[in-house]
Design a protein around this motif. Structure first.
Motif, PDB file in Angstrom:
ATOM      1  N   VAL A 191      -8.196  22.449   5.324  1.00  0.00           N
ATOM      2  CA  VAL A 191      -7.391  20.826   4.523  1.00  0.00           C
ATOM      3  C   VAL A 191      -6.625  21.010   3.829  1.00  0.00           C
ATOM      4  CG1 VAL A 191      -7.561  18.357   4.125  1.00  0.00           C
ATOM      5  CG2 VAL A 191      -9.768  20.159   5.790  1.00  0.00           C
ATOM      6  N   LEU A 192      -5.782  19.823   3.791  1.00  0.00           N
ATOM      7  CA  LEU A 192      -4.119  20.413   2.890  1.00  0.00           C
ATOM      8  C   LEU A 192      -4.167  18.734   2.053  1.00  0.00           C
ATOM      9  CD1 LEU A 192      -2.309  22.801   4.109  1.00  0.00           C
ATOM     10  CD2 LEU A 192      -4.076  23.404   3.039  1.00  0.00           C
ATOM     11  N   PRO A 193      -4.661  18.725   1.038  1.00  0.00           N
ATOM     12  CA  PRO A 193      -4.239  17.240   0.368  1.00  0.00           C
ATOM     13  C   PRO A 193      -3.095  17.006  -0.089  1.00  0.00           C
ATOM     14  CG  PRO A 193      -6.057  18.822  -0.776  1.00  0.00           C
ATOM     15  CD  PRO A 193      -5.568  19.222   0.516  1.00  0.00           C
ATOM     16  N   PHE A 194      -2.726  15.620   0.753  1.00  0.00           N
ATOM     17  CA  PHE A 194      -1.429  14.774  -0.091  1.00  0.00           C
ATOM     18  C   PHE A 194      -1.522  14.750  -1.069  1.00  0.00           C
ATOM     19  CE2 PHE A 194      -0.179  14.652   5.366  1.00  0.00           C
ATOM     20  CZ  PHE A 194       0.385  15.884   4.950  1.00  0.00           C
ATOM     21  N   SER A 195      -2.525  14.026  -1.444  1.00  0.00           N
ATOM     22  CA  SER A 195      -2.527  13.629  -3.011  1.00  0.00           C
ATOM     23  C   SER A 195      -2.597  14.705  -4.110  1.00  0.00           C
ATOM     24  CB  SER A 195      -4.040  12.958  -3.285  1.00  0.00           C
ATOM     25  OG  SER A 195      -5.238  14.417  -3.073  1.00  0.00           O
ATOM     26  N   LEU A 196      -2.494  16.224  -3.975  1.00  0.00           N
ATOM     27  CA  LEU A 196      -1.732  17.110  -4.484  1.00  0.00           C
ATOM     28  C   LEU A 196      -0.823  17.854  -4.425  1.00  0.00           C
ATOM     29  CD1 LEU A 196      -4.737  19.285  -3.888  1.00  0.00           C
ATOM     30  CD2 LEU A 196      -4.389  17.153  -6.053  1.00  0.00           C
ATOM     31  N   ASP A 197       0.343  16.905  -2.957  1.00  0.00           N
ATOM     32  CA  ASP A 197       1.193  17.021  -2.959  1.00  0.00           C
ATOM     33  C   ASP A 197       2.847  16.247  -3.483  1.00  0.00           C
ATOM     34  OD1 ASP A 197       4.085  17.661  -1.857  1.00  0.00           O
ATOM     35  OD2 ASP A 197       3.179  18.929  -0.533  1.00  0.00           O
ATOM     36  N   PHE A 198       3.132  17.155  -4.263  1.00  0.00           N
ATOM     37  CA  PHE A 198       4.526  15.665  -5.503  1.00  0.00           C
ATOM     38  C   PHE A 198       5.150  15.267  -4.429  1.00  0.00           C
ATOM     39  CE2 PHE A 198       8.306  15.093  -7.873  1.00  0.00           C
ATOM     40  CZ  PHE A 198       8.101  14.209  -8.619  1.00  0.00           C
ATOM     41  N   PHE A 255       0.853  -1.203   0.018  1.00  0.00           N
ATOM     42  CA  PHE A 255      -0.112  -0.231   0.255  1.00  0.00           C
ATOM     43  C   PHE A 255       0.971   1.622   0.392  1.00  0.00           C
ATOM     44  CE2 PHE A 255       0.845  -1.243   4.230  1.00  0.00           C
ATOM     45  CZ  PHE A 255       1.326  -0.371   4.881  1.00  0.00           C
ATOM     46  N   LEU A 256       0.198   1.871  -0.330  1.00  0.00           N
ATOM     47  CA  LEU A 256       0.558   4.280  -0.629  1.00  0.00           C
ATOM     48  C   LEU A 256      -0.432   4.604  -0.497  1.00  0.00           C
ATOM     49  CD1 LEU A 256       3.265   5.484  -3.153  1.00  0.00           C
ATOM     50  CD2 LEU A 256       1.113   6.779  -1.496  1.00  0.00           C
ATOM     51  N   GLU A 257      -0.838   5.302   1.447  1.00  0.00           N
ATOM     52  CA  GLU A 257      -1.591   5.992   1.708  1.00  0.00           C
ATOM     53  C   GLU A 257      -1.598   7.485   2.004  1.00  0.00           C
ATOM     54  OE1 GLU A 257      -4.504   3.516   4.142  1.00  0.00           O
ATOM     55  OE2 GLU A 257      -2.133   3.378   5.064  1.00  0.00           O
ATOM     56  N   VAL A 258      -2.275   7.707   0.906  1.00  0.00           N
ATOM     57  CA  VAL A 258      -2.111   9.351   1.713  1.00  0.00           C
ATOM     58  C   VAL A 258      -3.150  10.148   2.423  1.00  0.00           C
ATOM     59  CG1 VAL A 258      -0.464   9.864  -0.649  1.00  0.00           C
ATOM     60  CG2 VAL A 258      -2.795  10.544  -0.654  1.00  0.00           C
ATOM     61  N   GLY A 259      -2.815  10.875   3.204  1.00  0.00           N
ATOM     62  CA  GLY A 259      -3.697  11.731   4.176  1.00  0.00           C
ATOM     63  C   GLY A 259      -3.942  13.476   4.155  1.00  0.00           C
ATOM     64  N   SER A 260      -3.863  13.908   4.799  1.00  0.00           N
ATOM     65  CA  SER A 260      -4.483  15.347   4.956  1.00  0.00           C
ATOM     66  C   SER A 260      -3.395  16.120   6.506  1.00  0.00           C
ATOM     67  CB  SER A 260      -5.156  16.400   4.537  1.00  0.00           C
ATOM     68  OG  SER A 260      -6.130  15.481   3.896  1.00  0.00           O
ATOM     69  N   GLN A 261      -3.059  17.388   5.547  1.00  0.00           N
ATOM     70  CA  GLN A 261      -2.775  18.272   7.005  1.00  0.00           C
ATOM     71  C   GLN A 261      -4.009  18.817   7.173  1.00  0.00           C
ATOM     72  OE1 GLN A 261       1.919  19.915   7.098  1.00  0.00           O
ATOM     73  NE2 GLN A 261       0.407  21.768   7.838  1.00  0.00           N
TER      74      GLN A 261
END
Length: 443
Positions: free
Chosen positions: A161-168, A148-154
């Motif tokens: 809410v700043l989603p890590f899914s948009l952070d290269f 798995f690779l999981e990404v959440g948010s700050q």
């Protein structure tokens, strides 16, 4: 022909002027299905998943292993257009985050598979055919682990809410961990030195840095901002402000192993001497390339080395770089791309040559020197030796973990968790198993 995605090089919450760029990844056009998904990875946005994978606690407090796959409900997956591309998706559209995180993973793998010389084979291949990439918007972290690779948010104090899914940077960093485990392997229990943990973070930061340097806009912007004086604050030297580690990690740092010889608290801080040494090697090779091209003089290169430690030299160095860059900016681009590829190849070859058991930073330094001898006859040996030496790498080693003794057991680390590790966990009662099943977690 590959598949197109729109990717943010810098997330929109880090730079309000940022807009996604259209990139083409190696996935053959028409090969990706809804998710996005292919034969080696897929994206899901779980509905009702309350916790990340790893070792979690049951309703009565008993630790249990939680690994893929997610079998519950998911949001509608992102679908390709009629040609097979995903670049029609815009940030405001449903499915954009799923497409974005897939595109970032594939882009980073494309870069590093070229340096590694072959496609990556997942370290979890004995149990899973594909990597599950999950978006957990209410979780404040990001992680790679077994399958798995999981990404959440700050979560900001003002409610944003700043989603890590948009952070290269964050995504590429986690891909770095995947590369380490898939090439280097997982250390055996009892063989994990503190510097192995720091190596994980340093190498993963370098994976992110080198991958970002494959966006032409990053190269153009960094050189336009610095005129080639890379020790000036710039995009390359800084990793995401919104990383899940609650700190900005700088590649351009002065930290040495002397700070950690008596003990260490956090592997991200412990990684900084190694990351800094590799960044310095990149800059010095770039300078050598500039000299070889006749773009700066040896005297300017020497002055740049002095400016690392003497603020009085910074202004004349910047003036010299300003003039040189104005004369031949294209030459600066070529020199920086050459340095990027040399360091990328050396890091990849170093990874192939290392072993995870009892790994320390001295092993990394010695191996990189051996790679340089093999690749160039020792052309950059002086640069490599000097920069590792300035950090006391190979001379001093990390002491004990100062939060109360040993670092946490590998059994409790989601990153290096293996399915067999469930044997080390206590048995859960029937009652707790029933409560867990009713909770909808731990599927």
């Amino acid at each position: 022909m590959g598949t197109r995605f729109r990717l943010f090089v810098q997330p929109p919450f880090e730079d309000a002027r940022s807009s996604p760029e259209i990139v083409e990844v190696s996935s053959p056009l028409g090969s990706l299905t809804a998710g996005p998904a292919d034969n080696c990875m897929f994206v899901v946005e779980p509905v009702g998943k309350t916790g990340p994978y790893g070792v979690n606690r049951g309703p009565l407090g008993t630790p249990y292993m939680y690994l893929p796959p997610w079998t519950g409900k998911i949001l509608e997956p992102a679908t390709p257009d009629e040609c097979g591309n995903f670049d029609y998706l815009r940030p405001s559209m449903a499915g954009f985050e799923a497409a974005h995180v897939f595109g970032c993973v594939r882009f980073t793998l494309d870069v590093w598979e070229r340096y590694l010389g072959q496609p990556l084979t997942w370290h979890f291949r004995d149990h899973y055919d594909r990597l599950e990439i999950s978006i957990l918007p209410r979780w404040n972290n990001a992680q790679y682990g077994y399958g798995f690779l999981e990404v959440g948010s700050q979560f900001e104090n003002d409610g944003h809410v700043l989603p890590f899914s948009l952070d290269f940077d964050v995504i590429a960093h986690e891909v770095g961990h995947a590369i380490i485990f898939s090439v280097l392997g997982v250390p055996r229990s009892g063989t994990e030195y503190p510097e192995y943990l720091g190596f994980q973070e340093a190498f993963s930061d370098c994976v992110s840095l080198i991958a970002a340097m494959h966006f032409p806009s990053v190269i153009d912007n960094v050189l336009a901002e610095t005129r080639g004086n890379l020790y000036r604050a710039n995009r390359l030297a800084r990793f995401s402000e919104f990383s899940p580690y609650q700190q900005i990690r700088s590649a351009n740092n002065k930290r040495t192993m002397a700070e950690f010889a008596r003990g260490w608290k956090d592997e991200h801080a412990l990684s900084q001497p190694l990351t800094g040494a590799i960044f310095d090697i990149l800059v010095d090779i770039f300078h050598e390339s500039l000299v070889a091209r006749g773009l700066i003089s040896p005297a300017v290169e020497d002055l740049a080395d002095i400016a690392e430690f003497d603020p009085a030299a910074e202004a004349p160095v910047q003036h010299a770089f300003d003039r040189a860059f104005a004369r031949n900016s294209d030459g600066f681009i070529e020199a920086l791309l050459d340095a990027r590829d040399i360091v990328g190849k050396y890091l990849a070859e170093t990874l192939w040559a290392l072993a995870p058991d009892f790994l320390d930073y001295g092993d990394v330094a010695r191996t990189m020197l051996a790679i340089d001898r093999n690749e160039s006859g020792g052309q950059f040996a002086r640069i490599i030796s000097r920069n590792f030496g300035q950090r006391a790498i190979g001379e001093l080693h990390a002491g004990a973990h100062v939060k109360g003794g040993e670092h946490r057991s590998h059994v409790l680390s989601a990153r290096i968790l293996l399915p067999i590790d469930h044997l080390d966990l206590p048995k859960m009662s029937y009652r707790e198993k029933v409560l867990l099943s009713r909770s909808g977690t731990g599927q």
